[in-house]
Design an enzyme around this catalytic site. Structure first.
Site, PDB file in Angstrom:
ATOM      1  CE  LYS A  51      -3.297  -2.158   3.194  1.00 49.64           C
ATOM      2  NZ  LYS A  51      -3.892  -1.988   4.570  1.00 49.64           N
ATOM      3  N   GLY A  52       2.077   1.150   0.504  1.00 47.84           N
ATOM      4  CA  GLY A  52       2.859   2.332   0.873  1.00 47.84           C
ATOM      5  C   GLY A  52       3.076   3.361  -0.216  1.00 47.84           C
ATOM      6  CD  GLU A 107       8.141  -0.770  -2.964  1.00 42.75           C
ATOM      7  OE1 GLU A 107       7.435   0.022  -2.331  1.00 42.75           O
ATOM      8  OE2 GLU A 107       8.288  -1.946  -2.628  1.00 42.75           O
ATOM      9  CG  ASP A 111      14.051  -2.055   5.543  1.00 44.27           C
ATOM     10  OD1 ASP A 111      15.223  -2.260   5.856  1.00 44.27           O
ATOM     11  OD2 ASP A 111      13.149  -1.959   6.385  1.00 44.27           O
ATOM     12  CE  LYS A 139      14.061   2.546   7.389  1.00 41.81           C
ATOM     13  NZ  LYS A 139      13.382   1.581   8.279  1.00 41.81           N
ATOM     14  CG  ASP A 167       2.004   0.846   7.594  1.00 36.38           C
ATOM     15  OD1 ASP A 167       2.969   0.646   6.829  1.00 36.38           O
ATOM     16  OD2 ASP A 167       1.456  -0.072   8.240  1.00 36.38           O
ATOM     17  NE  ARG A 173      -1.075   2.193   5.003  1.00 37.05           N
ATOM     18  CZ  ARG A 173      -0.072   1.340   4.767  1.00 37.05           C
ATOM     19  NH1 ARG A 173       0.999   1.766   4.156  1.00 37.05           N
ATOM     20  NH2 ARG A 173      -0.153   0.078   5.132  1.00 37.05           N
TER      21      ARG A 173
HETATM   22  C1  PRP Z   1       7.279  -1.976   2.712  1.00 38.24           C
HETATM   23  C2  PRP Z   1       7.580  -1.119   1.500  1.00 38.24           C
HETATM   24  C3  PRP Z   1       8.254  -2.048   0.545  1.00 38.24           C
HETATM   25  C4  PRP Z   1       8.942  -3.034   1.461  1.00 38.24           C
HETATM   26  C5  PRP Z   1      10.405  -2.725   1.526  1.00 38.24           C
HETATM   27  O1  PRP Z   1       6.067  -2.624   2.538  1.00 38.24           O
HETATM   28  O2  PRP Z   1       6.409  -0.560   0.949  1.00 38.24           O
HETATM   29  O3  PRP Z   1       7.335  -2.689  -0.311  1.00 38.24           O
HETATM   30  O4  PRP Z   1       8.360  -2.902   2.758  1.00 38.24           O
HETATM   31  O5  PRP Z   1      11.078  -3.599   2.389  1.00 38.24           O
HETATM   32  P1  PRP Z   1      12.259  -4.544   1.922  1.00 38.24           P
HETATM   33  O6  PRP Z   1      13.219  -3.728   1.094  1.00 38.24           O
HETATM   34  O7  PRP Z   1      12.865  -4.986   3.223  1.00 38.24           O
HETATM   35  O8  PRP Z   1      11.667  -5.684   1.144  1.00 38.24           O
HETATM   36  P2  PRP Z   1       5.194  -3.222   3.740  1.00 38.24           P
HETATM   37  O9  PRP Z   1       5.428  -4.700   3.817  1.00 38.24           O
HETATM   38  O10 PRP Z   1       5.432  -2.419   4.972  1.00 38.24           O
HETATM   39  O11 PRP Z   1       3.715  -3.066   3.222  1.00 38.24           O
HETATM   40  P3  PRP Z   1       2.824  -1.738   2.930  1.00 38.24           P
HETATM   41  O12 PRP Z   1       3.506  -0.978   1.817  1.00 38.24           O
HETATM   42  O13 PRP Z   1       1.512  -2.335   2.504  1.00 38.24           O
HETATM   43  O14 PRP Z   1       2.728  -0.941   4.204  1.00 38.24           O
END
Ligand code: PRP
Length: 188
Positions: A51-52, A107, A111, A139, A167, A173
């Protein structure tokens, strides 16, 4: 009715890392760069990762001066919160096929890199005309997989960030800025 919500900084917030003006200026710059790079392309498809990315994608797409479609994909990691193994699950696929299209993945944050790595591998296998990535936040300290980022908004430190689509337990959000949460909130 409050015409300007989110003016009060929540208690859970430690500090604001990127204020609204800084974010909006950077989105302007990214949109200008993307528009210039794709000026000779008939049609770009932005794929927002739910969703982010929904707020970033909405702002970015409205600033592009090149013809584009918007599509979405939803993913979930199997083990978010625990020590990540990088397993990613596809919950919802794009509506339109990506073969022969100029695809720009949008995106909110990279992370560990597992999610973007999964996306790039998945879309490459579908034979798009081109494939690039646009990421608002990175990051670098947390990276476990090297991933290609063609357009990057900001590098940030290893703290839990919320706002502008991001979030904590589905809260915060819609804050117009990006803020670090207090460590006691997320146990970091
Ligand atoms: C977050 C973000 C990326 C992912 C990055 O999604 O939106 O898709 O984590 O992390 P990574 O590099 O460690 O894979 P999240 O799972 O929090 O879902 P959301 O976007 O629905 O909140």
């Amino acid at each position: 009715m409050n015409a300007r919500p989110n003016t009060q900084v929540p208690d859970a917030v430690d500090r604001i890392l990127l204020d609204e003006e800084t974010i909006q200026r950077r989105v302007d710059e990214l949109a200008a760069q993307i528009s210039a790079d794709y000026r000779d392309v008939d049609q770009v498809t932005l794929i927002g990762v739910l969703k982010g990315a929904f707020i970033f994608l909405a702002d970015l797409s409205r600033r592009l001066t090149v013809p584009h479609h918007v599509d979405f994909i939803a993913l979930s990691s199997y083990d978010r919160g625990a020590v990540s193994t990088g397993a990613v699950r596809l919950i919802m696929d794009t509506r339109a096929p990506v073969a022969d299209q100029h695809i720009l993945i949008v995106e909110d944050i990279v992370d560990t890199g597992y999610t973007l790595d999964y996306l790039v591998r998945t879309f490459r296998a579908r034979r798009p005309a081109s494939l690039r990535t646009c990421v608002l936040l990175s990051k670098p300290e947390r990276r476990r997989m090297e991933v290609p980022i063609d357009y990057l908004g900001f590098e940030i430190p290893d703290v839990w960030v919320v706002g502008y689509g991001l979030d904590y337990a589905d809260m915060y959000r819609t804050l117009p800025y990006i803020a670090a949460l207090k460590r006691e909130v997320y146990g970091g």
